[in-house]
Design a protein around this motif. Sequence first.
Motif, PDB file in Angstrom:
ATOM      1  N   TYR A   1     -14.944  -3.070   4.002  1.00 49.99           N
ATOM      2  CA  TYR A   1     -14.051  -2.144   4.695  1.00 49.99           C
ATOM      3  C   TYR A   1     -13.457  -1.129   3.741  1.00 49.99           C
ATOM      4  O   TYR A   1     -13.401  -1.353   2.539  1.00 49.99           O
ATOM      5  N   ILE A   2     -13.006  -0.027   4.341  1.00 47.16           N
ATOM      6  CA  ILE A   2     -12.356   1.008   3.550  1.00 47.16           C
ATOM      7  C   ILE A   2     -10.952   0.548   3.156  1.00 47.16           C
ATOM      8  O   ILE A   2     -10.212   0.030   3.991  1.00 47.16           O
ATOM      9  N   HIS A   3     -10.603   0.736   1.911  1.00 48.40           N
ATOM     10  CA  HIS A   3      -9.245   0.432   1.453  1.00 48.40           C
ATOM     11  C   HIS A   3      -8.713   1.619   0.659  1.00 48.40           C
ATOM     12  O   HIS A   3      -9.467   2.530   0.320  1.00 48.40           O
ATOM     13  N   THR A   4      -7.420   1.580   0.390  1.00 50.95           N
ATOM     14  CA  THR A   4      -6.839   2.607  -0.463  1.00 50.95           C
ATOM     15  C   THR A   4      -5.985   1.955  -1.539  1.00 50.95           C
ATOM     16  O   THR A   4      -5.638   0.773  -1.457  1.00 50.95           O
TER      17      THR A   4
ATOM     18  N   SER B   1       0.018  -0.283  -2.426  1.00 57.15           N
ATOM     19  CA  SER B   1      -0.536  -1.058  -1.320  1.00 57.15           C
ATOM     20  C   SER B   1      -1.685  -0.281  -0.694  1.00 57.15           C
ATOM     21  O   SER B   1      -2.005   0.818  -1.126  1.00 57.15           O
ATOM     22  N   CYS B   2      -2.288  -0.911   0.307  1.00 58.69           N
ATOM     23  CA  CYS B   2      -3.416  -0.298   0.988  1.00 58.69           C
ATOM     24  C   CYS B   2      -2.908   0.302   2.299  1.00 58.69           C
ATOM     25  O   CYS B   2      -2.276  -0.406   3.081  1.00 58.69           O
ATOM     26  N   THR B   3      -3.158   1.567   2.531  1.00 58.14           N
ATOM     27  CA  THR B   3      -2.640   2.208   3.747  1.00 58.14           C
ATOM     28  C   THR B   3      -3.162   1.547   5.031  1.00 58.14           C
ATOM     29  O   THR B   3      -2.374   1.234   5.916  1.00 58.14           O
ATOM     30  N   PRO B   4      -4.462   1.317   5.166  1.00 57.53           N
ATOM     31  CA  PRO B   4      -4.918   0.681   6.401  1.00 57.53           C
ATOM     32  C   PRO B   4      -4.553  -0.807   6.521  1.00 57.53           C
ATOM     33  O   PRO B   4      -4.567  -1.338   7.621  1.00 57.53           O
ATOM     34  N   HIS B   5      -4.271  -1.460   5.406  1.00 58.84           N
ATOM     35  CA  HIS B   5      -3.914  -2.888   5.435  1.00 58.84           C
ATOM     36  C   HIS B   5      -2.675  -3.080   4.556  1.00 58.84           C
ATOM     37  O   HIS B   5      -2.800  -3.525   3.408  1.00 58.84           O
ATOM     38  N   PRO B   6      -1.506  -2.752   5.090  1.00 59.85           N
ATOM     39  CA  PRO B   6      -0.304  -2.678   4.237  1.00 59.85           C
ATOM     40  C   PRO B   6       0.124  -4.008   3.621  1.00 59.85           C
ATOM     41  O   PRO B   6       0.971  -4.006   2.730  1.00 59.85           O
ATOM     42  N   ASP B   7      -0.443  -5.124   4.081  1.00 54.49           N
ATOM     43  CA  ASP B   7      -0.091  -6.386   3.428  1.00 54.49           C
ATOM     44  C   ASP B   7      -0.905  -6.616   2.153  1.00 54.49           C
ATOM     45  O   ASP B   7      -0.687  -7.586   1.443  1.00 54.49           O
ATOM     46  N   MET B   8      -1.818  -5.720   1.858  1.00 50.19           N
ATOM     47  CA  MET B   8      -2.531  -5.771   0.564  1.00 50.19           C
ATOM     48  C   MET B   8      -1.631  -5.091  -0.458  1.00 50.19           C
ATOM     49  O   MET B   8      -1.356  -3.894  -0.333  1.00 50.19           O
ATOM     50  N   LYS B   9      -1.205  -5.863  -1.474  1.00 54.51           N
ATOM     51  CA  LYS B   9      -0.254  -5.301  -2.430  1.00 54.51           C
ATOM     52  C   LYS B   9      -0.674  -5.537  -3.865  1.00 54.51           C
ATOM     53  O   LYS B   9      -1.249  -6.571  -4.182  1.00 54.51           O
TER      54      LYS B   9
HETATM   55 CU   LIG Z   1      -7.099  -2.444   2.789  1.00 59.15          CU
END
Ligand SMILES: [Cu+2]
Lengths: 177, 182
Positions: A127-130, A163-171
């Motif tokens: 998946y795309i992450h940031t 963090s990751c914009t599409p998955h904000p719980d990724m820190k």
């Molecule tokens: Cu992500």
Amino acid sequence: MDGGPGRAFGSVFIGENAYGSRGPAHANRKNALRLEIEVLSKNLKKQFVLSLAVALLAPLVAFATATPAIAQAAPEASTSAEATTEAPAKTAHKVHVVIITNRLTYQPPTLVVHVGDVVEWINKDLYIHTVTSTDGKTFDSGNIYPKRSWRYKAVRKGTYDYSCTPHPDMKGKLIVR
Amino acid sequence: MKFHVKQAVAFAAAVMCTLAFSPMAQAQGSAAPTDPQIAEIVVVANQIDIDYAKLALKKSKDQNVRSFAEQMVRDHSTLLKSVEGLATKLHVTPVASDTSKSLEAQSKETTAKLKALKGNAFDKAYVDNEVAYHAAVINEVGNVLIPNAKNAELKSALEGAAPLFKGHLAHAEKIQASLNKN
Ligand SMILES: [Cu+2]
């Protein structure tokens, strides 16, 4: 959050500054341009030094056959002429790698680097992450597509949560010393 | 609004008690799902979220909501593909169950309600539903599907998908909070 396909792919981009709201696409172009100019001017300088050396050496060469003294003269001239542009490139800064895993984590989650070091985030997920600093201004990778990566050059000391914009719980956390 | 209350209850229940109070769990009953049923539940659950997102892309003008919906289409399509690929590889043919049928019925109802809304009301209802839906899916995957999956690869694929749903839930909650500020 997720920009269109025009946004940073990032695999060749080395961010240098805080770009704020102008976004990575702009930063990307700006950096690419700067890189190009740098490369161009380096080439020009090299050419200049080379032609200068040729111009200076030509009469000598015409006079006498090559001697060790002349052979050493050329590199010396080129070193001093290029000293200012070459200096930053010669200081080898470390490149650190952070993996974006298929468990939606940054590994390592906390990374300590020194000013001038480069951090590369590699997306090994489907998946795309940031990689987006939570202060909203220091860095934002934009979309990092699967199997792509994004590089950032640490310029200022500090502790940056991201963090990751599409998955904000990724820190994650980047500490620049 | 009846819709809001229902979703809020579903969400609160899913979060506060780990008691399974969701469309999926309600229909679940006592029978443990088989692997082909689990595969179908995952396929249907993904497709439903893609359809909600496509509706949002038709109706919403809010940039955050649209970006989120685009992400849902993208992420859930990718997940759907990998689930279908795994099912093919494992020779598991997805089979409908009460749970998957109830999911579909529930989504028809929700879609009808969403279609009747406009503007800000739509955005809020869509995002509220995304929060509730992802919470319910996380609950279902963690408490029903993973424990009952027989095939090790299917089990590990479900475990692998859990963080994605959690990421989506966190994103939906973030947008929900920003919409409630307006
Ligand atoms: Cu992500």
